[in-house]
Design a protein around this motif. Structure first.
Motif, short mmCIF file in Angstrom:
data_model
loop_
_atom_site.label_atom_id
_atom_site.label_comp_id
_atom_site.label_asym_id
_atom_site.label_seq_id
_atom_site.Cartn_x
_atom_site.Cartn_y
_atom_site.Cartn_z
N GLU A 59 0.83 -1.21 0.00
CA GLU A 59 0.00 0.00 0.00
C GLU A 59 0.86 1.26 0.00
O GLU A 59 0.56 2.24 -0.69
N ARG A 60 1.95 1.25 0.80
CA ARG A 60 2.85 2.40 0.81
C ARG A 60 3.51 2.59 -0.56
O ARG A 60 3.66 3.72 -1.04
N ASP A 62 2.24 1.60 -3.41
CA ASP A 62 1.17 2.05 -4.29
C ASP A 62 0.98 3.56 -4.17
O ASP A 62 0.89 4.28 -5.18
N LYS A 63 0.95 4.04 -2.93
CA LYS A 63 0.75 5.48 -2.69
C LYS A 63 1.90 6.30 -3.27
O LYS A 63 1.68 7.35 -3.89
N LYS A 64 3.12 5.79 -3.08
CA LYS A 64 4.28 6.52 -3.60
C LYS A 64 4.31 6.52 -5.12
O LYS A 64 4.62 7.53 -5.76
N ARG A 66 1.75 6.39 -7.08
CA ARG A 66 0.72 7.32 -7.55
C ARG A 66 1.16 8.77 -7.39
O ARG A 66 0.81 9.63 -8.19
N LYS A 73 -7.08 10.35 -10.52
CA LYS A 73 -7.99 9.66 -9.60
C LYS A 73 -9.41 10.14 -9.87
O LYS A 73 -9.87 11.12 -9.29
N MET A 84 -5.59 2.03 -1.82
CA MET A 84 -4.57 3.06 -1.96
C MET A 84 -4.35 3.78 -0.65
O MET A 84 -4.76 4.91 -0.45
N GLY A 85 -3.74 3.08 0.28
CA GLY A 85 -3.41 3.71 1.56
C GLY A 85 -4.60 3.80 2.49
O GLY A 85 -4.47 4.22 3.61
N SER A 124 -5.87 -1.92 -7.81
CA SER A 124 -5.11 -0.67 -7.88
C SER A 124 -3.79 -0.87 -8.62
O SER A 124 -3.41 -0.06 -9.47
#
Length: 269
Positions: A59-60, A62-64, A66, A73, A84-85, A124
């Motif tokens: 998840e981290r 994925d967030k980075k 993005r 989004k 996503m986080g 995601s």
């Protein structure tokens, strides 16, 4: 008569002893089985916790990804990308269950939540995968690796100046490292400046395209020149203590469209 009574009592006590011995063996067997089950459950709990940590790590990432790719989004994406986080909404029945449930029921509830998060994260990442396949040139321009091995001694943002003692904006990060450590380019690009400045000492600037420019200060030696085409991971300089510096380190900064940004936000760990 006393002999008969003695024999009778003896037989009765032997009978009770046999029953007690049998029950003791059964209790010991149940205790051993219980210990074994507890060990199995604890092993399973550890595996679930490890799975949860792995999902959090993804998840981290994925967030980075993005953040550095600026994936659009849309409302539909927001509705479908809970991985996503974020996390699925918590139901009150789940809260009650988690409070009153036994360990196995709590573990089962946790597994169900992790399953939902894993499925959402898969959706995601699939979206990111499609995006990245279409943006290879952009990705090669994002400064996404550490330029030198070391430890961050001063982060991005406001700090107290080690020279004046006043509060100032620090437009990069300071990475302490050994003298003459290798400095590599965090992305593809072109060298646009290789010079010596009073404050920054021997420094380099690389234009990576898409608005990204990185700067490397206090070097002992620059190994590339203006106009050179650079690839990600290529050796470009050696760390030093030139200019206004309190010790061997690299001052590393990133600008996006002319605005200083935190370099760590773009580094994929």
């Amino acid at each position: 008569l006393s002999s008969f009574l003695f024999i009778g009592f003896t037989s009765y006590f032997v009978y009770l002893y046999n029953i007690a011995s049998k029950e003791a063996r059964e209790v010991n067997a149940l205790r051993a089985e219980n210990r074994s089950q507890k060990l199995d459950i604890q092993k399973f709990v550890n595996q679930v916790n490890g799975f949860e940590k792995e999902i959090q790590r993804v998840e981290r990432l994925d967030k980075k990804l993005r953040l550095i790719s600026a994936v659009d989004k849309s409302e539909e994406a927001k509705a479908n990308m809970l991985g996503m986080g974020g996390s699925p909404e918590i139901n009150m029945d789940d809260l009650n269950l988690s409070f009153y449930a036994n360990p196995l029921e709590k573990l089962s509830l946790k597994l169900e939540r992790l399953k939902v998060k894993a499925n959402l994260q898969e959706i995601s990442l699939a979206q990111l995968d499609r995006f990245f396949k279409d943006r290879k040139s952009f990705l090669s321009s994002v400064p996404s690796i550490w330029p030198v091995r070391g430890w961050v001694t001063s982060g991005f943002g406001y700090r107290v100046s080690p020279y004046s003692g006043f509060r100032e904006i620090h437009e990069g990060i300071d990475i302490a490292t050994r003298l003459y450590s290798n400095i590599v380019s965090p992305a593809d690009g072109f060298v646009i400046q290789s010079d010596r400045k009073r404050i920054h000492g021997l420094m380099l600037e690389i234009d990576h395209g898409y608005g990204f420019i990185t700067k490397y200060s206090h070097n002992s030696k620059n190994l590339v020149k203006v106009g050179d085409r650079i690839k990600r991971g290529q050796l470009i300089a050696q760390s030093g203590n030139t200019g206004r510096s309190t010790g061997p380190h690299l001052h590393y900064s990133v600008r996006l469209n002319g605005i200083p940004v935190n370099p760590i936000k773009y580094i994929i760990e």
